[in-house]
Design an enzyme around this catalytic site. Structure first.
Site, PDB file in Angstrom:
ATOM      1  N   CYS A 114      37.285  45.501  41.804  1.00 26.93           N
ATOM      2  CA  CYS A 114      38.525  44.759  41.544  1.00 26.93           C
ATOM      3  C   CYS A 114      38.696  44.374  40.076  1.00 26.93           C
ATOM      4  O   CYS A 114      39.821  44.218  39.604  1.00 26.93           O
ATOM      5  CB  CYS A 114      38.584  43.514  42.420  1.00 26.93           C
ATOM      6  SG  CYS A 114      38.626  43.875  44.190  1.00 26.93           S
ATOM      7  N   HIS A 262      44.739  39.931  39.518  1.00 28.35           N
ATOM      8  CA  HIS A 262      44.378  40.980  40.467  1.00 28.35           C
ATOM      9  C   HIS A 262      44.953  40.613  41.824  1.00 28.35           C
ATOM     10  O   HIS A 262      44.829  39.471  42.279  1.00 28.35           O
ATOM     11  CB  HIS A 262      42.861  41.118  40.544  1.00 28.35           C
ATOM     12  CG  HIS A 262      42.393  41.826  41.772  1.00 28.35           C
ATOM     13  ND1 HIS A 262      42.844  43.085  42.115  1.00 28.35           N
ATOM     14  CD2 HIS A 262      41.531  41.456  42.751  1.00 28.35           C
ATOM     15  CE1 HIS A 262      42.278  43.449  43.258  1.00 28.35           C
ATOM     16  NE2 HIS A 262      41.478  42.476  43.654  1.00 28.35           N
ATOM     17  N   ASN A 292      46.003  45.044  48.605  1.00 32.30           N
ATOM     18  CA  ASN A 292      44.992  45.000  47.551  1.00 32.30           C
ATOM     19  C   ASN A 292      44.601  46.440  47.219  1.00 32.30           C
ATOM     20  O   ASN A 292      43.980  47.125  48.024  1.00 32.30           O
ATOM     21  CB  ASN A 292      43.780  44.211  48.051  1.00 32.30           C
ATOM     22  CG  ASN A 292      42.670  44.100  47.016  1.00 32.30           C
ATOM     23  OD1 ASN A 292      42.638  44.838  46.046  1.00 32.30           O
ATOM     24  ND2 ASN A 292      41.746  43.178  47.245  1.00 32.30           N
TER      25      ASN A 292
END
Length: 335
Positions: A114, A262, A292
């Site tokens: 991530c 993020h 995501n």
């Protein structure tokens, strides 16, 4: 001494839209349950045989290069961030170099999940600052859908992730008041197993072991996440690394024109927004549409925010990420 400046942005997501209602037909879940916990309404999944991690990265890169005003042969180096490469090896960086038809420039693969895009951005920034390269292509691309446990057993993870790619071209900037002002990278490996994909791995269960056992209850090759623990750590580290970037540049929270976090979970982004007392127009979220997308989430969101006119010349833009590793990072940019 130089700065590096983002001169081109692009993103690509698959055509296949998967809504929460679509998932509820194969997983014991529902739209309300997913939105309440994550804020996600839909995500994109590849159609097998059409899109790959590399091909999506190439499409995003082509857009970014065109917008930069450069010829593709002006690119000196590639940095590709992903946790889902097409092959175990080689990594997708060399595949992009091949598929774009570039010269024999170097290609580096980054495995920081991530936080991957900011780590990749930081590497590219250092190369440009030292004068080694002039124009660097930075890509974040992920295919999650083919590696998720799409059953009720895996719903806590599988409803969150989507597929997509984003890219940026970094170019040399002689005006030191513009471009990437600083990047800040951190890791805390003692919590590696709290967000992990264990197999296949050379230090544990390899492909031959999995095939030999043929165990339907083996979850080692599906992602595992201790959701509450990750959330608690994320909100702390997000705050710390944003403040670290601001302090390094003698900036205040009030100086932030746009925060691109993020896109891990809308609840995390909302927590950070409330903690920093930022207005809605100072934070950009698109996890509602894409889920995501790990290393792709920041470049996709950054590109979309720029396309919508939410980022303008002279703006102070903050990027921040937290994820598996644990790793976390931030970048402070004067647009």
């Amino acid at each position: 001494m130089y700065h590096s400046k983002i001169t081109g942005l692009g993103f690509y997501v698959p055509d296949n839209v998967v809504t929460n209602d679509d998932l509820s037909k194969i997983i014991e879940t529902n739209d309300e349950w997913i939105q309440e916990r994550t804020g996600i309404q839909e995500r994109r999944h590849i159609i097998p045989g059409k899109d790959t991690t590399t091909s999506m990265g190439v499409k995003a890169a082509e857009i970014a290069i065109k917008r930069s005003g450069l010829d593709k042969h002006d690119i000196d180096f590639i940095v590709f961030a992903t946790l889902s490469p097409d092959y175990y090896f080689p990594g997708p960086g060399v595949l992009v170099q091949r598929d774009l038809g570039l010269k024999t420039i170097g290609a580096l693969d980054v495995r920081n999940q991530c936080s991957g895009f900011i780590y990749a951005l930081s590497v590219a920034d250092q190369y440009i600052k030292t004068g080694m390269y002039k124009n660097i292509l930075v890509i974040g691309s992920e295919v999650h859908s083919s590696g998720l446990d799409m059953t009720s057993r895996g719903r806590g993870v599988s409803v969150i992730f989507g597929d997509g790619a984003g890219a940026a071209v970094l170019s040399r900037e002689e005006d030191l008041t513009k471009g990437i002002l600083s990047t800040h990278l951190h890791a805390e490996g003692q919590y590696a197993e709290e967000l992990i994909l264990k197999a296949p791995g050379m230090g544990g269960r390899w492909v031959s072991d999995i095939l030999a056992d043929n165990d339907p209850d083996d979850e080692s090759y599906f992602p595992h996440m201790n959701g509450q623990f990750v959330f608690k750590n994320a909100v702390v580290r997000f705050s710390e690394v944003i403040n670290e970037g601001l302090e390094a540049n003698n900036l205040q929270v009030a100086d932030i024109d746009m925060l691109i976090p993020h896109q891990a979970n809308l609840r995390i982004s909302q927590f950070i927004q409330n903690k920093f007392k930022l207005r809605d127009d100072q934070v950009f979220n698109n996890i509602q549409k894409y889920g995501n997308t790990t290393a792709a989430s920041i470049p996709i969101a950054l590109t979309e925010a720029w396309e919508l006119g939410k980022i303008k010349s002279g703006d102070t833009v903050v990027l921040a990420a937290f994820g598996s590793g644990f790793t976390w990072a931030s970048a402070i940019i004067k647009w």
